[in-house]
Structures are given as C-alpha cells and as structure tokens.
Design a protein around this motif. Structure first.
Motif, PDB file in Angstrom:
ATOM      1  N   GLY A  16      -1.036 -13.660  -6.744  1.00  0.00           N
ATOM      2  CA  GLY A  16      -2.025 -12.358  -6.788  1.00  0.00           C
ATOM      3  C   GLY A  16      -2.848 -12.374  -5.540  1.00  0.00           C
ATOM      4  N   ALA A  17      -3.789 -11.277  -5.792  1.00  0.00           N
ATOM      5  CA  ALA A  17      -4.774 -11.218  -4.438  1.00  0.00           C
ATOM      6  C   ALA A  17      -5.915 -12.484  -4.664  1.00  0.00           C
ATOM      7  CB  ALA A  17      -5.651 -10.010  -4.787  1.00  0.00           C
ATOM      8  N   PRO A  18      -6.412 -12.967  -3.358  1.00  0.00           N
ATOM      9  CA  PRO A  18      -7.155 -14.152  -3.384  1.00  0.00           C
ATOM     10  C   PRO A  18      -8.645 -13.701  -4.027  1.00  0.00           C
ATOM     11  CG  PRO A  18      -6.828 -13.060  -1.383  1.00  0.00           C
ATOM     12  CD  PRO A  18      -5.748 -12.615  -2.198  1.00  0.00           C
ATOM     13  N   GLU A  19      -9.229 -14.632  -4.562  1.00  0.00           N
ATOM     14  CA  GLU A  19     -10.453 -14.360  -5.119  1.00  0.00           C
ATOM     15  C   GLU A  19     -11.611 -13.958  -4.107  1.00  0.00           C
ATOM     16  OE1 GLU A  19     -14.090 -16.454  -7.921  1.00  0.00           O
ATOM     17  OE2 GLU A  19     -11.999 -17.379  -7.485  1.00  0.00           O
ATOM     18  N   GLY A  20     -12.323 -12.809  -4.409  1.00  0.00           N
ATOM     19  CA  GLY A  20     -13.304 -12.406  -3.118  1.00  0.00           C
ATOM     20  C   GLY A  20     -12.739 -11.283  -2.270  1.00  0.00           C
ATOM     21  N   SER A  21     -11.409 -11.170  -2.299  1.00  0.00           N
ATOM     22  CA  SER A  21     -10.814  -9.969  -1.224  1.00  0.00           C
ATOM     23  C   SER A  21     -10.990  -8.614  -1.828  1.00  0.00           C
ATOM     24  CB  SER A  21      -9.315 -10.398  -1.336  1.00  0.00           C
ATOM     25  OG  SER A  21      -8.807  -9.793  -2.475  1.00  0.00           O
ATOM     26  N   ALA A  22     -10.542  -7.490  -1.011  1.00  0.00           N
ATOM     27  CA  ALA A  22     -10.820  -6.148  -1.548  1.00  0.00           C
ATOM     28  C   ALA A  22      -9.974  -6.084  -2.588  1.00  0.00           C
ATOM     29  CB  ALA A  22     -10.647  -5.602  -0.315  1.00  0.00           C
ATOM     30  N   ILE A  23      -9.042  -6.782  -2.841  1.00  0.00           N
ATOM     31  CA  ILE A  23      -8.058  -6.215  -4.100  1.00  0.00           C
ATOM     32  C   ILE A  23      -8.138  -7.255  -5.022  1.00  0.00           C
ATOM     33  CG2 ILE A  23      -6.262  -5.235  -2.403  1.00  0.00           C
ATOM     34  CD1 ILE A  23      -4.895  -7.736  -2.081  1.00  0.00           C
ATOM     35  N   THR A  24      -9.064  -7.954  -5.158  1.00  0.00           N
ATOM     36  CA  THR A  24      -9.201  -8.916  -6.526  1.00  0.00           C
ATOM     37  C   THR A  24      -9.298  -7.939  -7.972  1.00  0.00           C
ATOM     38  OG1 THR A  24     -10.571 -10.528  -5.169  1.00  0.00           O
ATOM     39  CG2 THR A  24     -10.726 -10.581  -7.856  1.00  0.00           C
ATOM     40  N   GLY A  25      -8.628  -8.447  -8.704  1.00  0.00           N
ATOM     41  CA  GLY A  25      -8.521  -7.801 -10.000  1.00  0.00           C
ATOM     42  C   GLY A  25      -7.831  -6.506 -10.167  1.00  0.00           C
ATOM     43  N   ARG A  26      -6.839  -6.087  -9.160  1.00  0.00           N
ATOM     44  CA  ARG A  26      -6.184  -4.857  -9.186  1.00  0.00           C
ATOM     45  C   ARG A  26      -4.762  -5.192  -9.431  1.00  0.00           C
ATOM     46  NH1 ARG A  26      -8.539  -0.531  -7.750  1.00  0.00           N
ATOM     47  NH2 ARG A  26     -10.398  -0.548  -6.321  1.00  0.00           N
ATOM     48  N   ALA A  27      -4.537  -5.385 -10.786  1.00  0.00           N
ATOM     49  CA  ALA A  27      -3.330  -5.783 -11.439  1.00  0.00           C
ATOM     50  C   ALA A  27      -2.056  -4.928 -11.096  1.00  0.00           C
ATOM     51  CB  ALA A  27      -3.284  -6.123 -12.899  1.00  0.00           C
ATOM     52  N   SER A  28      -2.423  -3.621 -10.781  1.00  0.00           N
ATOM     53  CA  SER A  28      -1.768  -2.804 -10.304  1.00  0.00           C
ATOM     54  C   SER A  28      -0.941  -3.227  -8.862  1.00  0.00           C
ATOM     55  CB  SER A  28      -2.253  -1.349 -10.248  1.00  0.00           C
ATOM     56  OG  SER A  28      -3.354  -1.042  -9.435  1.00  0.00           O
ATOM     57  N   PHE A  29      -1.699  -3.476  -8.253  1.00  0.00           N
ATOM     58  CA  PHE A  29      -1.054  -4.026  -6.998  1.00  0.00           C
ATOM     59  C   PHE A  29      -0.082  -5.252  -7.132  1.00  0.00           C
ATOM     60  CE2 PHE A  29      -1.478  -6.474  -2.979  1.00  0.00           C
ATOM     61  CZ  PHE A  29      -1.079  -5.568  -1.995  1.00  0.00           C
ATOM     62  N   ASP A  30      -0.582  -5.839  -7.807  1.00  0.00           N
ATOM     63  CA  ASP A  30       0.414  -7.286  -8.238  1.00  0.00           C
ATOM     64  C   ASP A  30       1.525  -6.844  -8.494  1.00  0.00           C
ATOM     65  OD1 ASP A  30      -1.663  -8.939  -7.134  1.00  0.00           O
ATOM     66  OD2 ASP A  30      -2.336  -9.591  -9.418  1.00  0.00           O
ATOM     67  N   GLU A  31       1.456  -5.781  -9.485  1.00  0.00           N
ATOM     68  CA  GLU A  31       2.871  -5.264 -10.132  1.00  0.00           C
ATOM     69  C   GLU A  31       3.875  -4.629  -9.133  1.00  0.00           C
ATOM     70  OE1 GLU A  31       5.765  -2.584 -11.407  1.00  0.00           O
ATOM     71  OE2 GLU A  31       3.855  -1.689 -10.631  1.00  0.00           O
ATOM     72  N   VAL A  32       3.130  -3.831  -8.294  1.00  0.00           N
ATOM     73  CA  VAL A  32       3.693  -3.296  -7.053  1.00  0.00           C
ATOM     74  C   VAL A  32       4.471  -4.330  -6.126  1.00  0.00           C
ATOM     75  CG1 VAL A  32       3.638  -1.806  -4.991  1.00  0.00           C
ATOM     76  CG2 VAL A  32       2.393  -1.370  -6.889  1.00  0.00           C
ATOM     77  N   VAL A  33       3.698  -5.409  -5.888  1.00  0.00           N
ATOM     78  CA  VAL A  33       4.113  -6.557  -5.216  1.00  0.00           C
ATOM     79  C   VAL A  33       5.430  -7.054  -5.594  1.00  0.00           C
ATOM     80  CG1 VAL A  33       3.494  -8.773  -4.228  1.00  0.00           C
ATOM     81  CG2 VAL A  33       1.907  -7.069  -4.152  1.00  0.00           C
ATOM     82  N   SER A  34       5.007  -7.494  -6.894  1.00  0.00           N
ATOM     83  CA  SER A  34       6.504  -7.975  -7.726  1.00  0.00           C
ATOM     84  C   SER A  34       7.580  -7.295  -7.711  1.00  0.00           C
ATOM     85  CB  SER A  34       5.870  -8.394  -9.276  1.00  0.00           C
ATOM     86  OG  SER A  34       6.684  -9.035  -9.758  1.00  0.00           O
ATOM     87  N   ARG A  35       7.356  -5.950  -7.731  1.00  0.00           N
ATOM     88  CA  ARG A  35       8.415  -4.803  -8.229  1.00  0.00           C
ATOM     89  C   ARG A  35       9.494  -4.840  -6.845  1.00  0.00           C
ATOM     90  NH1 ARG A  35       7.956   0.531  -7.726  1.00  0.00           N
ATOM     91  NH2 ARG A  35       5.958   0.205  -8.254  1.00  0.00           N
ATOM     92  N   LEU A  36       8.560  -4.800  -5.440  1.00  0.00           N
ATOM     93  CA  LEU A  36       8.954  -4.363  -4.318  1.00  0.00           C
ATOM     94  C   LEU A  36       9.212  -5.469  -3.276  1.00  0.00           C
ATOM     95  CD1 LEU A  36       7.340  -1.106  -3.857  1.00  0.00           C
ATOM     96  CD2 LEU A  36       9.636  -1.212  -4.741  1.00  0.00           C
ATOM     97  N   SER A  37       8.921  -6.787  -3.691  1.00  0.00           N
ATOM     98  CA  SER A  37       8.771  -7.705  -2.512  1.00  0.00           C
ATOM     99  C   SER A  37       9.808  -8.542  -2.154  1.00  0.00           C
ATOM    100  CB  SER A  37       7.827  -8.785  -3.000  1.00  0.00           C
ATOM    101  OG  SER A  37       8.194  -9.441  -4.288  1.00  0.00           O
ATOM    102  N   SER A  38      11.099  -8.108  -2.664  1.00  0.00           N
ATOM    103  CA  SER A  38      12.420  -8.742  -2.419  1.00  0.00           C
ATOM    104  C   SER A  38      13.425  -7.755  -2.280  1.00  0.00           C
ATOM    105  CB  SER A  38      12.984  -9.569  -3.553  1.00  0.00           C
ATOM    106  OG  SER A  38      13.109  -8.656  -4.704  1.00  0.00           O
TER     107      SER A  38
END
Length: 257
Positions: A16-38
């Motif tokens: 997921g997004a590293p703690e303290g970054s601009a995207i911390t806590g955005r589970a929707s971004f992690d979902e997009v990464v998981s879905r499209l990263s391969s």
C-alpha cells in the motif's frame, strides 16, 4: 491499447501507500494498483493506466499533490515511469505538472463548470426533443420503472447504475449513440470531482424523474424541457457550492448529477 501478457510488472504492487505520503489511507488507490498492476507489455503503460484510473475514480482529491516517490513505492516501480505517466496525464488535462513542484490533481474552475452545464443543457434538451419524436409505449414503461427506482432510492452505486439506464433510454442511446456518449462524457468530467459527496436534504431527485416521464408520456415537450433545464440548473448550483467549499454536504456517496 497496451497488449497484455501474463505476469507482473515492476515486481508486484509494492504494498500500500507508504505512511506519511499524499496517498496514505486511500484504499481505493490500493485497489486500482492491485487490479491493474499486472499483465501490461511495459511498466510505463501499466503505471499510466493505474494513475489514470485512480484519477478518474476519485482516488485522489482535486488539488491534491501527487508525490512521485510515494506513488512509485505504492505501485512498486521506479520514479521514472511515474514521472512519464504524470506528463501524459498533464497533456490529457487530468493533472497539472510543474517541473519544480511536481504534479497536482487538476481542479474544476467556476468558468469550466458553467461551460460544462451550458453544453449539457444544449445537448440534453436537444436529445430529449429528438427522442420524444420516436417515443414508444415500451420505452415509456421502461422509463417509468427506472424513474420510480430513482425517486425512491438513496444515492450510491445502485442509484448510479439505474440513472445511467434511465437517461440512455430517455435520450434513445440506441438511435443516438454519439450524442449520448457526449452527454455522458460531460457528466463524467464533473462527476469525478464529486465522488464521496451527497446532498443533505436535497430535493434533487425526489419525484423529479417520475414527473419528467409524465411530461414525456403526454408528449408535452415544453414542460419536459423545462423540468430538465431546471434540474440541470439546480445541480450546477449545487456542484458550484461543493467545489467552492460553501456547501454543507457531507461525504457519503455520489451527488446525483
């Protein structure tokens, strides 16, 4: 369109997004990464698609600063393809890329909002008039079923699905596919700024869809156009308040624009 192959790109999602970054806590971004990263031919194509989908789905807020290092870590790639993707997205108008300050999610200006809803009013009233000339009893029945659902259902994913069906039927997407596509593109260009918001106590959809169908069924073009025009004006005013921070709307689900 990128050709796909089996296997990941860049060694996986990188978590997921590293703690303290601009995207911390955005589970929707992690979902997009998981879905499209391969499955992409190149890392660059994959990173671009991940960031583009994240922007379009509202994973990042308008005006949010996108830190290249944090994005690269979250996706599991180096900063180079992230920078290249952000430059492409800048060209598409989704972000603003500043060489020294980095990328910022593009915001919608008051002038752009006015222009979008002026175009929507022109296109949608034209689509309504055109569609009413070939209206059938079967389409009226379908419109009424969906109108009753819209007028009784709370905003959310189910509401949005029914709304799409309703307006595609209302504007006769089968006969007017390009016209409806333009209308939906304009709606989406505003809708992505409003993910996570709803109108508290709004009268924006209670009974409105059914009333519109009543006018259409009677063949009353003038009243149907007026109802549609009034709705678009009300929505544009509500959106303007949300974007300016003047609204008392609370984050919950999507605004029925």
């Amino acid at each position: 369109m990128a050709q796909r192959q089996s296997g990941g790109a860049g060694g996986g999602t990188g978590g997921g997004a590293p703690e303290g970054s601009a995207i911390t806590g955005r589970a929707s971004f992690d979902e997009v990464v998981s879905r499209l990263s391969s499955g992409y031919r190149s890392i660059g194509d994959m990173v671009y698609e991940v960031l583009r989908q994240a922007l379009l789905s509202g994973a990042f807020a308008p005006g949010e600063h996108l830190r290249q290092e944090a994005l690269a870590t979250a996706i599991g790639v180096s900063r180079l393809p992230v920078r290249a993707a952000l430059l492409r997205l800048d060209a598409e108008g989704l972000v603003e890329f500043h060489p020294r300050r980095g990328a910022v999610v593009k915001t919608l200006t008051a002038e752009q909002l006015v222009e979008i809803y002026e175009l929507r009013d022109l296109l949608e009233t034209h689509a309504l008039r055109k569609s009413m000339k070939t209206m059938t009893a079967d389409r009226i029945a379908s419109l009424r079923r969906n109108a009753e659902l819209l007028d009784s259902e709370e905003e959310g994913e189910g509401f949005l699905d029914v709304r799409v069906r309703f307006y595609r039927e209302l504007y006769d997407a089968e006969r007017n596919p390009r016209l409806v596509e333009l209308i939906e593109d304009l709606r989406s260009s505003v809708g992505r700024y409003l993910l996570g918001w709803r109108v508290s106590g709004s009268r924006s959809h209670h009974g409105r869809h059914t009333t519109l169908v009543d006018h259409v069924e009677r063949g009353d073009v003038e009243k149907a156009e007026t109802a549609l025009h009034d709705h678009l004006r009300e929505v544009s005013e509500g959106v303007a308040k949300i974007l300016s921070g003047e609204s008392d709307r609370e984050p919950d689900s999507e605004f029925p624009a």
